[in-house]
Structures are given as structure tokens and as C-alpha cells.
Scaffold this motif. Structure first.
Motif, PDB file in Angstrom:
ATOM      1  N   ARG A  62       0.833  -1.213   0.000  1.00 34.36           N
ATOM      2  CA  ARG A  62       0.000   0.000   0.000  1.00 34.36           C
ATOM      3  C   ARG A  62       0.860   1.253   0.000  1.00 34.36           C
ATOM      4  O   ARG A  62       0.580   2.219  -0.730  1.00 34.36           O
ATOM      5  CB  ARG A  62      -0.919   0.003   1.221  1.00 34.36           C
ATOM      6  N   VAL A  67       2.431   2.313  -3.360  1.00 36.52           N
ATOM      7  CA  VAL A  67       1.597   2.906  -4.416  1.00 36.52           C
ATOM      8  C   VAL A  67       0.792   4.124  -3.968  1.00 36.52           C
ATOM      9  O   VAL A  67       0.202   4.807  -4.805  1.00 36.52           O
ATOM     10  CB  VAL A  67       0.633   1.856  -5.019  1.00 36.52           C
ATOM     11  N   GLU A  68       0.762   4.420  -2.673  1.00 33.83           N
ATOM     12  CA  GLU A  68      -0.065   5.525  -2.166  1.00 33.83           C
ATOM     13  C   GLU A  68       0.515   6.876  -2.554  1.00 33.83           C
ATOM     14  O   GLU A  68       1.678   7.168  -2.286  1.00 33.83           O
ATOM     15  CB  GLU A  68      -0.209   5.435  -0.644  1.00 33.83           C
ATOM     16  N   LYS A  69      -0.302   7.713  -3.165  1.00 39.56           N
ATOM     17  CA  LYS A  69       0.133   9.042  -3.609  1.00 39.56           C
ATOM     18  C   LYS A  69      -0.149  10.126  -2.572  1.00 39.56           C
ATOM     19  O   LYS A  69       0.566  11.114  -2.495  1.00 39.56           O
ATOM     20  CB  LYS A  69      -0.581   9.417  -4.915  1.00 39.56           C
ATOM     21  N   ASP A  70      -1.206   9.957  -1.784  1.00 39.92           N
ATOM     22  CA  ASP A  70      -1.581  10.970  -0.799  1.00 39.92           C
ATOM     23  C   ASP A  70      -0.580  10.946   0.354  1.00 39.92           C
ATOM     24  O   ASP A  70      -0.395   9.915   1.013  1.00 39.92           O
ATOM     25  CB  ASP A  70      -3.000  10.696  -0.291  1.00 39.92           C
ATOM     26  N   LYS A  71       0.062  12.076   0.629  1.00 42.79           N
ATOM     27  CA  LYS A  71       1.115  12.143   1.644  1.00 42.79           C
ATOM     28  C   LYS A  71       0.602  11.849   3.048  1.00 42.79           C
ATOM     29  O   LYS A  71       1.278  11.188   3.832  1.00 42.79           O
ATOM     30  CB  LYS A  71       1.799  13.517   1.614  1.00 42.79           C
ATOM     31  N   ARG A  82      -0.276   8.139   3.277  1.00 37.79           N
ATOM     32  CA  ARG A  82       0.986   7.380   3.293  1.00 37.79           C
ATOM     33  C   ARG A  82       1.652   7.457   4.665  1.00 37.79           C
ATOM     34  O   ARG A  82       2.145   6.458   5.187  1.00 37.79           O
ATOM     35  CB  ARG A  82       1.911   7.913   2.206  1.00 37.79           C
TER      36      ARG A  82
END
Length: 104
Positions: free
Chosen positions: A40, A43-47, A50
Motif C-alpha cells: 500500500r 503505491v499511495e500518492k496521498d502524503k 501514506r
């Protein structure tokens, strides 16, 4: 009572063996969770999301380590082999073979 973690009838197992089986199951679940969080996080873009996942991953590391320590304390031979492998530089397989031989 769920028995999917047992390979023998639970009523025939001592409380110690059932506790050991529970801790083995918990260790496996923590290992799964660590793998899931790693995927997860990758691939997670939201800081913010994440960062939360990274924090949660640290909790999984802690739980895995505590459960492993419980199991190693319960089984001295396992602990002896682990001590010959864990936190050693060099060839992991070689250390494993040597530690298993030394533990008898």
C-alpha cells in the motif's frame, strides 16, 4: 470454537500448546499485515494517507517482534538457532546451517 489454526483436535491439546498455536497464528497475521502495508505504501500518492500507513507499519513491526520473542522464549532450541542467524553479517544460509547443527 474455531479450529482452523489447529491440526489436531483442540480439546486434546494442552493450554500451553494452544497458546503457542495462537501466537504462531498471530505472528503469521502480522507478517501478512507487514506485506500488505509495504504494498500500500509503495503505491499511495496521498502524503497524509501514506504517513498514516507508515505509522501503522511500525506497529506491525512491533507486534511481530513481540510475538516472535514470546515464541522464542517458549522454545529454547528455536531461540538458539535464531541467535545463530539473526543480526549476523555474512551468508544467511551458512549461518542457518551452522546454527541448526550447533543446536543439535
Amino acid at each position: 470454537m474455531s479450529t482452523d489454526q489447529y491440526h489436531e483436535p483442540p480439546q486434546e491439546l494442552s493450554e500451553e500448546v494452544r497458546t503457542f498455536a495462537r501466537m504462531c497464528a498471530s505472528l503469521s497475521e502480522e507478517a501478512d499485515a507487514i506485506g500488505w502495508y509495504e504494498q500500500r505504501i509503495a503505491v499511495e500518492k496521498d502524503k497524509v494517507a501514506r504517513a498514516i500507513m507508515i505509522d501503522s507499519l511500525g506497529e506491525e513491526y512491533k507486534h511481530f517482534s513481540m510475538e516472535l520473542e514470546f515464541l522464542l522464549r517458549a522454545k529454547p532450541k528455536w531461540r538458539a538457532i535464531a541467535q545463530g542467524i539473526l543480526f549476523q553479517d555474512g551468508d544467511i544460509v551458512k549461518h542457518g546451517e551452522e546454527a541448526e547443527e550447533a543446536a543439535g
